[in-house]
Enzyme design. Structure first.
Site, PDB file in Angstrom:
ATOM      1  N   GLY A 113       0.815  -1.220   0.000  1.00  0.00           N
ATOM      2  CA  GLY A 113       0.000   0.000   0.000  1.00  0.00           C
ATOM      3  C   GLY A 113       0.838   1.255   0.000  1.00  0.00           C
ATOM      4  O   GLY A 113       0.388   2.304  -0.471  1.00  0.00           O
ATOM      5  N   GLU A 116       1.605   1.726  -3.560  1.00  0.00           N
ATOM      6  CA  GLU A 116       0.341   2.105  -4.204  1.00  0.00           C
ATOM      7  C   GLU A 116      -0.014   3.561  -3.887  1.00  0.00           C
ATOM      8  O   GLU A 116      -0.487   4.298  -4.756  1.00  0.00           O
ATOM      9  CB  GLU A 116      -0.778   1.165  -3.746  1.00  0.00           C
TER      10      GLU A 116
HETATM   11  C1  LIG Z   1      -6.457   9.222   2.057  1.00  0.00           C
HETATM   12  C2  LIG Z   1      -5.857   8.542   0.849  1.00  0.00           C
HETATM   13  C3  LIG Z   1      -5.149   7.263   1.248  1.00  0.00           C
HETATM   14  C4  LIG Z   1      -4.796   6.469   0.033  1.00  0.00           C
HETATM   15  C5  LIG Z   1      -4.258   5.132   0.469  1.00  0.00           C
HETATM   16  C6  LIG Z   1      -3.844   4.320  -0.719  1.00  0.00           C
HETATM   17  C7  LIG Z   1      -3.222   3.022  -0.284  1.00  0.00           C
HETATM   18  C8  LIG Z   1      -4.261   2.102   0.235  1.00  0.00           C
HETATM   19  C9  LIG Z   1      -3.826   1.456   1.545  1.00  0.00           C
HETATM   20  C10 LIG Z   1      -4.440   0.117   1.703  1.00  0.00           C
HETATM   21  C11 LIG Z   1      -3.775  -0.883   0.777  1.00  0.00           C
HETATM   22  C12 LIG Z   1      -4.347  -2.239   0.925  1.00  0.00           C
HETATM   23  C13 LIG Z   1      -3.815  -3.132  -0.113  1.00  0.00           C
HETATM   24  C14 LIG Z   1      -2.304  -3.328  -0.064  1.00  0.00           C
HETATM   25  O1  LIG Z   1      -1.921  -3.649  -1.368  1.00  0.00           O
HETATM   26  C15 LIG Z   1      -1.964  -4.484   0.882  1.00  0.00           C
HETATM   27  C16 LIG Z   1      -0.648  -4.341   1.591  1.00  0.00           C
HETATM   28  O2  LIG Z   1      -0.021  -3.309   1.635  1.00  0.00           O
HETATM   29  S1  LIG Z   1      -0.108  -5.778   2.404  1.00  0.00           S
HETATM   30  C17 LIG Z   1       1.405  -5.264   3.210  1.00  0.00           C
HETATM   31  C18 LIG Z   1       2.538  -5.132   2.227  1.00  0.00           C
HETATM   32  N1  LIG Z   1       3.779  -4.817   2.929  1.00  0.00           N
HETATM   33  C19 LIG Z   1       4.618  -5.770   3.388  1.00  0.00           C
HETATM   34  O3  LIG Z   1       4.382  -6.943   3.240  1.00  0.00           O
HETATM   35  C20 LIG Z   1       5.881  -5.290   4.096  1.00  0.00           C
HETATM   36  C21 LIG Z   1       5.939  -5.871   5.502  1.00  0.00           C
HETATM   37  N2  LIG Z   1       7.142  -5.449   6.200  1.00  0.00           N
HETATM   38  C22 LIG Z   1       8.361  -6.032   5.937  1.00  0.00           C
HETATM   39  O4  LIG Z   1       8.539  -6.867   5.090  1.00  0.00           O
HETATM   40  C23 LIG Z   1       9.531  -5.540   6.774  1.00  0.00           C
HETATM   41  O5  LIG Z   1       8.978  -4.878   7.916  1.00  0.00           O
HETATM   42  C24 LIG Z   1      10.451  -4.558   6.031  1.00  0.00           C
HETATM   43  C25 LIG Z   1       9.644  -3.410   5.466  1.00  0.00           C
HETATM   44  C26 LIG Z   1      11.203  -5.294   4.928  1.00  0.00           C
HETATM   45  C27 LIG Z   1      11.460  -3.987   7.044  1.00  0.00           C
HETATM   46  O6  LIG Z   1      12.079  -5.070   7.701  1.00  0.00           O
HETATM   47  P1  LIG Z   1      13.003  -4.758   8.979  1.00  0.00           P
HETATM   48  O7  LIG Z   1      13.935  -3.652   8.656  1.00  0.00           O
HETATM   49  O8  LIG Z   1      13.504  -6.070   9.472  1.00  0.00           O
HETATM   50  O9  LIG Z   1      11.995  -4.152  10.060  1.00  0.00           O
HETATM   51  P2  LIG Z   1      10.829  -4.953  10.850  1.00  0.00           P
HETATM   52  O10 LIG Z   1      10.224  -5.996   9.987  1.00  0.00           O
HETATM   53  O11 LIG Z   1      11.329  -5.334  12.190  1.00  0.00           O
HETATM   54  O12 LIG Z   1       9.721  -3.802  10.999  1.00  0.00           O
HETATM   55  C28 LIG Z   1       9.872  -2.765  11.989  1.00  0.00           C
HETATM   56  C29 LIG Z   1       8.533  -2.660  12.697  1.00  0.00           C
HETATM   57  O13 LIG Z   1       7.535  -2.226  11.718  1.00  0.00           O
HETATM   58  C30 LIG Z   1       6.473  -3.176  11.709  1.00  0.00           C
HETATM   59  N3  LIG Z   1       5.906  -3.268  10.354  1.00  0.00           N
HETATM   60  C31 LIG Z   1       6.591  -3.338   9.200  1.00  0.00           C
HETATM   61  N4  LIG Z   1       5.734  -3.438   8.139  1.00  0.00           N
HETATM   62  C32 LIG Z   1       4.466  -3.439   8.681  1.00  0.00           C
HETATM   63  C33 LIG Z   1       3.150  -3.514   8.099  1.00  0.00           C
HETATM   64  N5  LIG Z   1       2.947  -3.576   6.800  1.00  0.00           N
HETATM   65  N6  LIG Z   1       2.099  -3.518   8.954  1.00  0.00           N
HETATM   66  C34 LIG Z   1       2.299  -3.415  10.300  1.00  0.00           C
HETATM   67  N7  LIG Z   1       3.527  -3.324  10.918  1.00  0.00           N
HETATM   68  C35 LIG Z   1       4.584  -3.339  10.075  1.00  0.00           C
HETATM   69  C36 LIG Z   1       7.096  -4.476  12.147  1.00  0.00           C
HETATM   70  O14 LIG Z   1       6.106  -5.338  12.613  1.00  0.00           O
HETATM   71  C37 LIG Z   1       8.037  -4.005  13.224  1.00  0.00           C
HETATM   72  O15 LIG Z   1       7.277  -3.725  14.384  1.00  0.00           O
HETATM   73  P3  LIG Z   1       7.690  -4.406  15.787  1.00  0.00           P
HETATM   74  O16 LIG Z   1       7.733  -5.885  15.531  1.00  0.00           O
HETATM   75  O17 LIG Z   1       9.064  -3.857  16.084  1.00  0.00           O
HETATM   76  O18 LIG Z   1       6.638  -3.991  16.757  1.00  0.00           O
END
Ligand SMILES: CCCCCCCCCCCCC[C@H](O)CC(=O)SCCNC(=O)CCNC(=O)[C@H](O)C(C)(C)COP(=O)(O)OP(=O)(O)OC[C@H]1O[C@@H](n2cnc3c(N)ncnc32)[C@H](O)[C@@H]1OP(=O)(O)O
Length: 262
Positions: A113, A116
């Site tokens: 997202g 996006e």
């Molecule tokens: C008003 C107009 C608004 C318009 C909006 C338009 C957009 C629409 C929004 C909705 C979209 C829905 C559809 C979308 O296509 C679906 C998605 O997006 S699914 C999610 C896709 N993203 C991912 O899969 C990435 C997930 N994250 C990772 O792979 C890794 O975190 C990283 C980015 C590679 C970084 O890795 P690291 O450096 O190792 O760091 P950490 O993993 O430890 O992360 C630190 C900390 O952040 C938390 N976190 C990371 N990503 C997310 C997430 N997507 N959701 C929630 N939390 C996230 C992670 O859990 C860590 O937290 P902690 O564990 O320390 O508490």
């Protein structure tokens, strides 16, 4: 207006300012939850309605523009709850209602997202630290906010398929050469460069700016012949504005134009 998940401020020295919006959930890498998107929608519409604002810049933190939709928010859903609620905020499309230019200043991760959202902006200026991707397939889902539609239009079918099917990220240089990003700047200059671009646009005639934005989006909507016809009519229409007379008079008299934005 005070917000929890975003920061907003006015920047710029000219008559028309830049509305700066910073996504502010740094601990979650600016993951997009309902509250953030509702606040973002409100801030976008407020800046769009403010005659003192010319452009909007949307940015995040050095580490992440946005790492995607908030996974813990999505995790409990099943098909019917996702289908009935739309799953993530009704504000997904709000950014597409904004008539002023929205520049995405992307540093760090722009994933799912987050990518996006950046693609819904009018152009992207990326830090050399930026990484773009649509890794939804790793979660057993697919992009849900235009990733499978806007990414191929931005980078072509092959690269879009590669990114969507392998979930790999692409760095800023690859994103620029693929056409997703307008320009790449040093990470410590990202906001300066984005605000400078906005300041330049703020100085131009607002009708011209609005019509360029509208027509470039029109180019993705229908046949070229229709787009060229619509463009021609808008071109003629701008000869009815005070700014057209000011712009051409300023050139002929070798002075800087002072647009009145009408
Ligand atoms: C008003 C107009 C608004 C318009 C909006 C338009 C957009 C629409 C929004 C909705 C979209 C829905 C559809 C979308 O296509 C679906 C998605 O997006 S699914 C999610 C896709 N993203 C991912 O899969 C990435 C997930 N994250 C990772 O792979 C890794 O975190 C990283 C980015 C590679 C970084 O890795 P690291 O450096 O190792 O760091 P950490 O993993 O430890 O992360 C630190 C900390 O952040 C938390 N976190 C990371 N990503 C997310 C997430 N997507 N959701 C929630 N939390 C996230 C992670 O859990 C860590 O937290 P902690 O564990 O320390 O508490």
């Amino acid at each position: 207006m005070s917000y929890e998940c975003i920061l907003t401020e006015l920047r710029g020295s000219g008559e028309r300012k830049t509305g700066l919006i910073t996504l502010n959930r740094p601990k979650q890498l600016n993951a997009l939850n309902d509250q953030l998107m509702d606040e973002l929608g409100q801030a976008l519409l407020a800046f769009d309605a403010d005659d003192g604002v010319g452009c909007i810049v949307l940015t995040g933190s050095e580490r992440a523009f946005a790492a995607g939709a908030d996974i813990p928010t999505m995790a409990p859903h099943d098909f019917m709850s996702a289908f009935k609620t739309g799953l993530i905020s009704k504000n997904w499309e709000t950014i597409l209602q904004v008539r002023k230019p929205v520049i995405a200043a992307v540093g760090g991760f722009a994933l799912g997202g987050g990518c996006e959202l950046a693609m819904m902006c009018d152009f992207i200026i990326a830090a050399d630290s930026a990484k773009f991707g649509q890794p939804e397939i790793k979660l057993g889902i697919i992009p849900g906010a235009g990733g499978t539609q806007r990414l191929p239009r931005a980078v072509g079918k092959s690269k879009a398929m590669d990114l969507l099917l392998t979930a790999r990220m692409m760095d800023a240089a690859e994103a620029e050469s693929a056409g997703l990003v307008a320009r790449v700047v040093p990470a410590d200059k990202l906001l300066d460069e984005a605000l400078a671009a906005a300041e330049t646009i703020n100085g131009f005639s607002a009708p011209s700016v609005a019509l360029i934005k509208e027509l470039v989006h029109q180019a993705f909507q229908g046949p070229l012949s229709d787009g060229v016809k619509i463009e021609r009519r808008y071109f003629h229409a701008l000869f009815g504005t005070a700014d057209q007379r000011e712009g051409m008079d300023a050139f002929m008299n070798k002075r800087k134009p002072e647009f009145k934005h009408r």
